[in-house]
Structures are given as structure tokens and as C-alpha cells.
Design an enzyme around this catalytic site. Structure first.
Site, PDB file in Angstrom:
ATOM      1  N   LYS A  68       0.872  -1.184   0.000  1.00 45.49           N
ATOM      2  CA  LYS A  68       0.000   0.000   0.000  1.00 45.49           C
ATOM      3  C   LYS A  68       0.898   1.219   0.000  1.00 45.49           C
ATOM      4  CE  LYS A  68      -4.364   1.080   0.051  1.00 45.49           C
ATOM      5  NZ  LYS A  68      -5.539   0.379  -0.476  1.00 45.49           N
ATOM      6  N   ASN A  73     -15.938   6.240  -4.912  1.00 46.68           N
ATOM      7  CA  ASN A  73     -15.934   5.144  -5.887  1.00 46.68           C
ATOM      8  C   ASN A  73     -16.628   3.882  -5.355  1.00 46.68           C
ATOM      9  OD1 ASN A  73     -14.066   2.534  -6.703  1.00 46.68           O
ATOM     10  ND2 ASN A  73     -14.689   3.768  -8.437  1.00 46.68           N
ATOM     11  N   THR A  77     -15.049  -2.808  -6.851  1.00 49.35           N
ATOM     12  CA  THR A  77     -15.073  -2.947  -5.386  1.00 49.35           C
ATOM     13  C   THR A  77     -16.508  -2.892  -4.870  1.00 49.35           C
ATOM     14  OG1 THR A  77     -12.903  -1.909  -5.327  1.00 49.35           O
ATOM     15  CG2 THR A  77     -14.072  -2.096  -3.238  1.00 49.35           C
ATOM     16  N   GLY A 104      -5.577   2.682  -7.369  1.00 53.34           N
ATOM     17  CA  GLY A 104      -6.175   3.807  -6.657  1.00 53.34           C
ATOM     18  C   GLY A 104      -6.664   3.412  -5.272  1.00 53.34           C
ATOM     19  N   ASP A 105      -7.072   4.415  -4.518  1.00 49.60           N
ATOM     20  CA  ASP A 105      -7.724   4.254  -3.212  1.00 49.60           C
ATOM     21  C   ASP A 105      -8.351   5.618  -2.942  1.00 49.60           C
ATOM     22  OD1 ASP A 105      -7.870   2.323  -0.731  1.00 49.60           O
ATOM     23  OD2 ASP A 105      -7.366   4.241   0.146  1.00 49.60           O
TER      24      ASP A 105
HETATM   25  P1  NDP Z   1     -13.037   7.835  -2.595  1.00 53.51           P
HETATM   26  O1  NDP Z   1     -11.993   8.852  -2.347  1.00 53.51           O
HETATM   27  O2  NDP Z   1     -13.603   7.651  -3.935  1.00 53.51           O
HETATM   28  O3  NDP Z   1     -14.288   8.095  -1.620  1.00 53.51           O
HETATM   29  C1  NDP Z   1     -14.141   8.126  -0.247  1.00 53.51           C
HETATM   30  C2  NDP Z   1     -15.486   8.488   0.377  1.00 53.51           C
HETATM   31  O4  NDP Z   1     -15.348   8.343   1.792  1.00 53.51           O
HETATM   32  C3  NDP Z   1     -15.897   9.916   0.128  1.00 53.51           C
HETATM   33  O5  NDP Z   1     -17.298  10.008   0.106  1.00 53.51           O
HETATM   34  C4  NDP Z   1     -15.323  10.633   1.359  1.00 53.51           C
HETATM   35  O6  NDP Z   1     -16.002  11.829   1.694  1.00 53.51           O
HETATM   36  C5  NDP Z   1     -15.532   9.610   2.434  1.00 53.51           C
HETATM   37  N1  NDP Z   1     -14.510   9.787   3.485  1.00 53.51           N
HETATM   38  C6  NDP Z   1     -13.158   9.769   3.336  1.00 53.51           C
HETATM   39  N2  NDP Z   1     -12.537  10.012   4.513  1.00 53.51           N
HETATM   40  C7  NDP Z   1     -13.516  10.169   5.407  1.00 53.51           C
HETATM   41  C8  NDP Z   1     -13.534  10.444   6.789  1.00 53.51           C
HETATM   42  N3  NDP Z   1     -12.382  10.596   7.476  1.00 53.51           N
HETATM   43  N4  NDP Z   1     -14.736  10.510   7.380  1.00 53.51           N
HETATM   44  C9  NDP Z   1     -15.890  10.333   6.680  1.00 53.51           C
HETATM   45  N5  NDP Z   1     -15.942  10.096   5.370  1.00 53.51           N
HETATM   46  C10 NDP Z   1     -14.777  10.014   4.747  1.00 53.51           C
HETATM   47  O7  NDP Z   1     -12.423   6.457  -2.005  1.00 53.51           O
HETATM   48  P2  NDP Z   1     -12.872   4.958  -2.325  1.00 53.51           P
HETATM   49  O8  NDP Z   1     -14.343   4.908  -2.505  1.00 53.51           O
HETATM   50  O9  NDP Z   1     -11.989   4.429  -3.354  1.00 53.51           O
HETATM   51  O10 NDP Z   1     -12.469   4.220  -0.957  1.00 53.51           O
HETATM   52  C11 NDP Z   1     -13.366   4.095   0.145  1.00 53.51           C
HETATM   53  C12 NDP Z   1     -12.891   2.987   1.071  1.00 53.51           C
HETATM   54  O11 NDP Z   1     -12.846   1.750   0.339  1.00 53.51           O
HETATM   55  C13 NDP Z   1     -11.497   3.153   1.655  1.00 53.51           C
HETATM   56  O12 NDP Z   1     -11.463   2.576   2.938  1.00 53.51           O
HETATM   57  C14 NDP Z   1     -10.623   2.318   0.720  1.00 53.51           C
HETATM   58  O13 NDP Z   1      -9.429   1.914   1.328  1.00 53.51           O
HETATM   59  C15 NDP Z   1     -11.558   1.155   0.471  1.00 53.51           C
HETATM   60  N6  NDP Z   1     -11.272   0.383  -0.721  1.00 53.51           N
HETATM   61  C16 NDP Z   1     -11.253   0.965  -1.963  1.00 53.51           C
HETATM   62  C17 NDP Z   1     -11.006   0.202  -3.082  1.00 53.51           C
HETATM   63  C18 NDP Z   1     -11.110   0.777  -4.446  1.00 53.51           C
HETATM   64  O14 NDP Z   1     -11.045   0.001  -5.402  1.00 53.51           O
HETATM   65  N7  NDP Z   1     -11.286   2.073  -4.617  1.00 53.51           N
HETATM   66  C19 NDP Z   1     -10.663  -1.231  -2.972  1.00 53.51           C
HETATM   67  C20 NDP Z   1     -10.815  -1.775  -1.637  1.00 53.51           C
HETATM   68  C21 NDP Z   1     -11.077  -0.971  -0.567  1.00 53.51           C
HETATM   69  P3  NDP Z   1     -15.250  13.238   1.496  1.00 53.51           P
HETATM   70  O15 NDP Z   1     -15.315  13.531   0.027  1.00 53.51           O
HETATM   71  O16 NDP Z   1     -16.031  14.168   2.341  1.00 53.51           O
HETATM   72  O17 NDP Z   1     -13.836  13.047   1.990  1.00 53.51           O
END
Ligand code: NDP
Length: 447
Positions: free
Chosen positions: A128, A243, A212, A167-168
Site C-alpha cells: 500500500k 468510488n 469494489t 487507486g484508493d
Molecule cells: P473515494 O476517495 O472515492 O471516496 C471516499 C469516500 O469516503 C468519500 O465520500 C469521502 O467523503 C468519504 N470519506 C473519506 N474520509 C472520510 C472520513 N475521514 N470521514 C468520513 N468520510 C470520509 O475512495 P474509495 O471509494 O476508493 O475508498 C473508500 C474505502 O474503500 C477506503 O477505505 C478504501 O481503502 C476502500 N477500498 C477501496 C477500493 C477501491 O477500489 N477504490 C478497494 C478496496 C477498498 P469526502 O469527500 O467528504 O472526503
């Protein structure tokens, strides 16, 4: 073999050797405290110090990322890549850009990634990375210059047979494009499989964007089927609106679920009539706006500033935002309101206290390393397509994703039953993932 006190000793050693890294400690504890039964069955794992070795990353890279903002001011961020374990294949795991990123977050995510990647059954190791850079409010030019600076250092540690980021949080198709462009420029190689999550126009896989979220819902579907139920007609809530959340909502809706709420870090949208996903996509994917704006376009939707989404009664809840977003009190509220199915789209979104509540209530709880593995599995499918210079159709790729998620569910389910805790997906996922890594480590000797 380590007794319970042996496992505790290993954990204390991890805490001592990695001071101040609370999220990493939490992730290690959550895994190793479930491994007692597997160590009893395979004494060689303890003899060869498999757990101790897994807890120590193979390599940790920390570097300066200097860049200039639109006003010409020099900005300095910190970049990370933790190459945790390559026993099953090249390092694989996303990059996160968020101000909260520090070594402890990257290590927790990298550690989880080892077992998640093992669960997919594909040839990928665990890693990571990321940076404390905050892309919010930055122009495309600023994001591009930051990505170019990060890759100027990172490129020397990558390669399709070495380390393949994706990405993440904060890293989507735009950032992957800038990162790939700079890698290509630095190396003079069009090495498609060095990054996944690329645009399908130039080497990306169809379904990677959706994978995901879709995969999490396929996992939910399997957990429900195992209980003789289905998603059809169930009321669902999904935290986040990034995402993972967007494509979890899409698949829930396709399978007949009624999704009534989603959120971002500022607040929650509650729309009893059902979330208008086309609007969420426009606000978040195209216009990069806040979820609060949803309520300006739908007068019958409520925006609950600063609220907890978990207070909303539902049958299915999917935490898809970030780590530790669902605590013990929220878990009690969910269970008290009748929620019977949880799957973690995000990584470690439920605190240990929250997990305990779900397990005591005997509800279906799918931990992230199993439930959200569809993203990295589809990244591995992207690597396959790149290696064979082929492009698969959406339908074929989605079918592969669904089959992989069914396989992950089956492995977790069977491992849980084999080790005396039927229905305990936390134990099943940890043991099934760990066993695959441990066997490969034994085979390769002390490395
Ligand atoms: P994005 O950046 O696309 O979206 C993240 C979302 O979570 C946004 O709506 C954001 O809101 C919210 N968020 C982020 N930080 C916080 C916080 N501290 N408190 C509350 N809300 C928060 O990320 P992803 O959708 O890609 O990832 C989301 C989760 O899924 C993560 O834990 C990631 O590690 C996990 N994941 C992702 C994968 C992928 O393929 N993308 C694969 C496997 C796991 P705001 O815009 O307000 O920050």
C-alpha cells in the site's frame, strides 16, 4: 506453537517495534488473535515464525514530494510505499491521497492487503502507499504536478513484476492517468501492467471502476443466500459517496435493494424514495461537489449535516467510506434497529467493539478483506489483459468478478466451519488468507 500468550507476545512486539501506529496495531491484532486454531493444526507455522515475519514489511519507502501550486508557491508532501509481502506475486495495493495518511495508516492497509489478495486466489502480493497530499480543492494542474513529482521518485521501486499500485481514497482515474504518464516518461517503456485502474481507453479493464462496490454487493448476496434470503426488497444504507459507495449503490439497486441513504465526511443524505444515483454520480464524479448539494436538487431528500448515517433504520448497511467510521455505539444502534447484514466496502471501517457487537448478535458480517476484495481481484484481471494484450467485454469481466467473489465467500465460509465457528466470516477470512500466505512462505524458506 504460540499459545494465546504467544500470540499476545507477538502482538506486544509489533506494538514496541512500531510505536505510535495505532491503526497498524489494530489491524495486526484483529488478524492474529483469530489464528490460534490454525497454529494448533499446523505447528510448522510457529516453528518457522511465519506470523512474526508477516508482521514485518519486506520494504518501507518514505520520500519527499515537492511541487509548485498554482500561485507558484513550493509545497512539500510526504510519499509512502510499504511493500509488505511478495510471496504470492508482485506487490499489489492502492495509493491513498488524504491529509490523514502517515506510516501507520499505510501499514495497516498494506497488512490487510496481504490477506485480501491471498483470498482472491490470484498471484499478487500485498502493498500500500500514498501521501498526505489533499486533492480536495486543487486544480487539475496542481494534481498533475503533484502526481508527476510523486512518480519521479516512486518509479524506481515499481515494475509489472515488482510492484503494481492502483487507486484508493483520493486516487481515481485522473490521478492514475497522471501517474502512468510520468512513469512512461521516466522509463521510456509502455508498461501497461505497472498500474491498474487505468482508463479503459488506454489499457484499463472494464468493470475495474465498478469492481469494489459490485464485489461487496456480490458478497452480501452470497451471505444472504447462505441464510436462504436475498437483497430484493431490503432497505439499505451506504456510507460515503466515492468510488466504492457509488458502485455498491448501483449493484444494490440492480438486485432490487432500496438504498435510502449515503454520505460524505460532512453529512448524510436521506432520501426515502430511493437514492437518485445518476445525480450522485454527476455531483461526485463529474462536478466534484459535496453530497449536501443533492438536497438542492431533490426537495424531498433530507440533508443531515454532521449526522451519523448508522442511526437510520435499515436491513443492510455497507460502510464504504473510511477506517473506524462505525463504532460500538453505532453497531448497537444498527442491530437495535433491526439491521441483520453488514459488509465492509471500506478497509477496517468497523472498530473492534463494533465487530464484537455484530458477532454477539450473530448477524451476517462480511469483513473488508473478503467483502471488498473485488477491486483488487479485477486489478489482477486488468494485469492479465495487459499481459496478453487483450481486452475483455464488460459482461465477461463482470462474470469473472462474480465468480471470484463467490469463491471468496465459499473459502471464508468453509474455513470458519472447519475451525469450529460456522458463519464467522472474520475468522474464516483471516484463516483462509493466512493459510495461503503461510504455505507459500514455508515453501520458499527463510526469506
Ligand atoms: P473515494 O476517495 O472515492 O471516496 C471516499 C469516500 O469516503 C468519500 O465520500 C469521502 O467523503 C468519504 N470519506 C473519506 N474520509 C472520510 C472520513 N475521514 N470521514 C468520513 N468520510 C470520509 O475512495 P474509495 O471509494 O476508493 O475508498 C473508500 C474505502 O474503500 C477506503 O477505505 C478504501 O481503502 C476502500 N477500498 C477501496 C477500493 C477501491 O477500489 N477504490 C478497494 C478496496 C477498498 P469526502 O469527500 O467528504 O472526503
Amino acid at each position: 506453537m504460540p499459545s494465546d500468550s504467544g500470540i499476545e507476545r507477538i502482538y506486544q512486539q509489533v506494538v514496541r517495534r512500531n510505536p505510535g501506529e495505532a491503526e497498524f496495531h489494530q489491524a495486526v491484532k484483529e488478524v492474529i488473535e483469530t489464528l490460534g486454531p490454525v497454529l494448533a493444526k499446523h505447528p510448522a507455522y510457529a516453528e518457522h515464525k511465519i506470523i512474526e515475519r508477516i508482521c514485518e514489511p519486506e520494504r518501507q519507502i518514505i520520500f519527499r514530494v515537492p511541487w509548485q501550486d498554482d500561485r507558484g508557491e513550493v509545497q512539500i508532501n510526504r510519499g509512502f510505499r510499504v511493500q509488505f509481502n511478495s510471496v504470492l506475486g508482485p506487490y499489489k495495493g492502492g495509493l491513498r491521497f488524504h491529509p490523514s495518511v502517515y506510516l501507520g495508516i499505510v501499514k495497516f492497509l498494506g497488512f490487510e492487503q496481504i490477506f485480501k489478495n491471498a483470498l482472491t486466489g490470484m498471484p499478487i502480493g500485498g502493498a500500500k502507499g500514498g501521501s498526505d497530499f489533499d486533492p480536495k480543492g486543487r486544480s487539475d494542474g496542481e494534481v498533475m504536478r503533484f502526481c508527476q513529482s510523486l512518480m519521479t521518485e516512486l518509479h524506481r521501486h515499481l515494475g509489472e513484476y515488482t510492484d503494481v499500485p492502483a487507486g484508493d481514497i483520493g486516487v481515481g482515474a485522473r490521478e492514475i492517468g497522471y501517474l502512468f504518464g510520468q512513469y512512461k516518461r521516466m522509463t521510456n517503456r509502455y508498461e501497461s501492467a505497472v498500474l491498474t485502474g487505468k482508463s479503459p481507453h488506454w489499457g484499463g479493464s472494464l468493470v475495474r471502476r465498478e469492481a469494489t462496490g459490485y464485489g461487496t454487493v456480490y458478497f452480501v448476496d452470497e451471505m444472504l443466500k447462505a441464510r436462504g434470503e436475498s437483497i430484493e426488497g431490503k432497505t439499505c444504507i451506504v456510507s460515503g459517496s466515492g468510488n466504492v459507495a457509488i458502485y455498491a449503490i448501483e449493484k444494490l439497486q440492480q438486485l432490487g435493494g432500496r438504498v435510502i441513504a449515503c454520505s460524505d465526511s460532512n453529512g448524510v443524505i436521506l432520501h426515502e424514495r430511493g437514492i437518485d444515483l445518476a445525480l450522485v454520480k454527476r455531483l461526485k464524479e463529474v462536478e466534484r461537489r459535496r453530497i449536501a448539494d443533492y438536497a438542492h436538487e431533490h426537495r424531498d431528500a433530507k440533508y443531515l449535516a454532521g449526522s451519523r448515517i448508522w442511526d437510520i433504520p435499515c436491513d443492510i448497511a455497507l460502510p464504504c467510506a473510511t477506517q473506524n467510521e462505525l463504532d460500538e455505539a453505532s453497531a448497537r444502534t444498527l442491530v437495535g434497529n433491526g439491521c441483520r447484514t453488514i459488509a465492509e466496502g471500506a478497509n477496517m471501517p468497523t472498530t473492534p467493539g463494533g465487530v464484537r457487537v455484530f458477532q454477539e448478535a450473530r448477524i451476517a458480517f462480511g469483513p473488508g478483506k473478503a467483502a471488498n476484495a473485488g477491486g483488487v481481484a479485477t486489478s489482477a484481471l486488468e494485469m492479465q489483459q495487459n499481459a496478453s494484450r487483450d481486452t475483455w467485454s464488460f459482461e465477461h469481466t463482470e462474470q469473472r468478478l462474480q465468480t471470484i467473489m463467490q469463491g471468496i465467500h465459499r473459502n471464508c465460509h468453509e474455513a470458519a466451519a472447519e475451525f469450529g465457528s460456522p458463519g464467522n466470516y472474520v475468522l474464516g477470512a483471516n484463516i483462509a488468507g493466512f493459510r495461503r500466505v503461510a504455505e507459500a512462505m514455508l515453501a520458499m524458506g527463510v526469506i
